[in-house]
Design an enzyme around this catalytic site. Structure first.
Site, mmCIF file in Angstrom:
data_model
loop_
_atom_site.group_PDB
_atom_site.id
_atom_site.type_symbol
_atom_site.label_atom_id
_atom_site.label_comp_id
_atom_site.label_asym_id
_atom_site.label_seq_id
_atom_site.Cartn_x
_atom_site.Cartn_y
_atom_site.Cartn_z
ATOM 1 N N GLU A 1 0.844 -1.207 0.000
ATOM 2 C CA GLU A 1 0.000 0.000 0.000
ATOM 3 C C GLU A 1 0.875 1.252 0.000
ATOM 4 O O GLU A 1 0.558 2.244 -0.658
ATOM 5 C CB GLU A 1 -0.904 0.023 1.228
ATOM 6 C CG GLU A 1 -1.966 -1.042 1.229
ATOM 7 C CD GLU A 1 -2.807 -0.973 2.477
ATOM 8 O OE1 GLU A 1 -3.991 -0.597 2.351
ATOM 9 O OE2 GLU A 1 -2.289 -1.286 3.576
ATOM 10 N N TYR B 1 -14.573 26.734 -1.001
ATOM 11 C CA TYR B 1 -14.507 25.275 -1.045
ATOM 12 C C TYR B 1 -13.587 24.758 -2.135
ATOM 13 O O TYR B 1 -13.116 23.623 -2.053
ATOM 14 C CB TYR B 1 -15.896 24.632 -1.120
ATOM 15 C CG TYR B 1 -16.860 25.248 -2.094
ATOM 16 C CD1 TYR B 1 -16.791 24.964 -3.439
ATOM 17 C CD2 TYR B 1 -17.858 26.107 -1.645
ATOM 18 C CE1 TYR B 1 -17.692 25.518 -4.333
ATOM 19 C CE2 TYR B 1 -18.759 26.669 -2.532
ATOM 20 C CZ TYR B 1 -18.668 26.375 -3.874
ATOM 21 O OH TYR B 1 -19.557 26.925 -4.753
ATOM 22 N N GLU C 1 -7.932 6.468 9.894
ATOM 23 C CA GLU C 1 -8.393 7.265 11.032
ATOM 24 C C GLU C 1 -7.458 8.454 11.251
ATOM 25 O O GLU C 1 -7.904 9.563 11.535
ATOM 26 C CB GLU C 1 -8.454 6.405 12.297
ATOM 27 C CG GLU C 1 -9.530 5.348 12.282
ATOM 28 C CD GLU C 1 -9.127 4.023 11.635
ATOM 29 O OE1 GLU C 1 -9.847 3.036 11.846
ATOM 30 O OE2 GLU C 1 -8.106 3.967 10.898
ATOM 31 N N LYS D 1 -11.778 4.239 1.308
ATOM 32 C CA LYS D 1 -10.652 3.460 0.806
ATOM 33 C C LYS D 1 -11.215 2.244 0.067
ATOM 34 O O LYS D 1 -11.213 1.125 0.576
ATOM 35 C CB LYS D 1 -9.746 3.036 1.971
ATOM 36 C CG LYS D 1 -8.448 2.391 1.563
ATOM 37 C CD LYS D 1 -7.585 2.104 2.777
ATOM 38 C CE LYS D 1 -6.284 1.465 2.364
ATOM 39 N NZ LYS D 1 -5.423 1.189 3.548
#
Length: 125
Positions: free
Chosen positions: A24, A56, A76, A101
């Protein structure tokens, strides 16, 4: 306390190298981020002034830079970093951040992995 309004940006995509597994970190994958900012937009609406709200477009660019930046093991942790970027805008009182993910290394069929956090501006700021 006045009820807060919401600005939501969904589907911010960026390639990152977040994860526990070495592959990863090496190969990376696409992550998707959704954010909902909670703030009072009345002054912006009354004056039609961008400086009284959150740009934004600028926010989305900053969030994508975090995703494509320094790798972390946990989404997290990534969500926490993204929330802190959102709270760096002085008008934002609270934020909800979801990190998707969809290519997580899970050995069974699945649609998505999502971590969602909600953070509020500290009263001590």
């Amino acid at each position: 306390m006045t009820a807060l309004d919401a600005i939501t940006v969904r589907g911010i995509r960026a390639r990152g190298r977040h994860g526990v597994l070495p592959a990863e970190r090496e190969l990376g994958q696409e992550f998707t981020v959704d954010v909902t900012l909670h703030l009072d937009t009345r002054q912006a609406a009354a004056t039609d002034d961008l400086t009284r709200t959150v740009d934004y477009g600028e926010l989305a660019t900053r969030l994508a830079e975090v995703v494509s930046g320094e790798p972390v093991k946990l989404i997290e942790t990534l969500a926490e970093r993204l929330a802190q970027v959102c709270l760096s805008y002085e008008r934002v009182e609270e934020v909800e951040v979801s990190v998707h993910k969809p290519a997580a290394p899970i050995p069974v069929p699945f649609d998505d992995v999502v971590v969602t956090i909600r953070r509020r501006r500290s009263c001590e700021s």
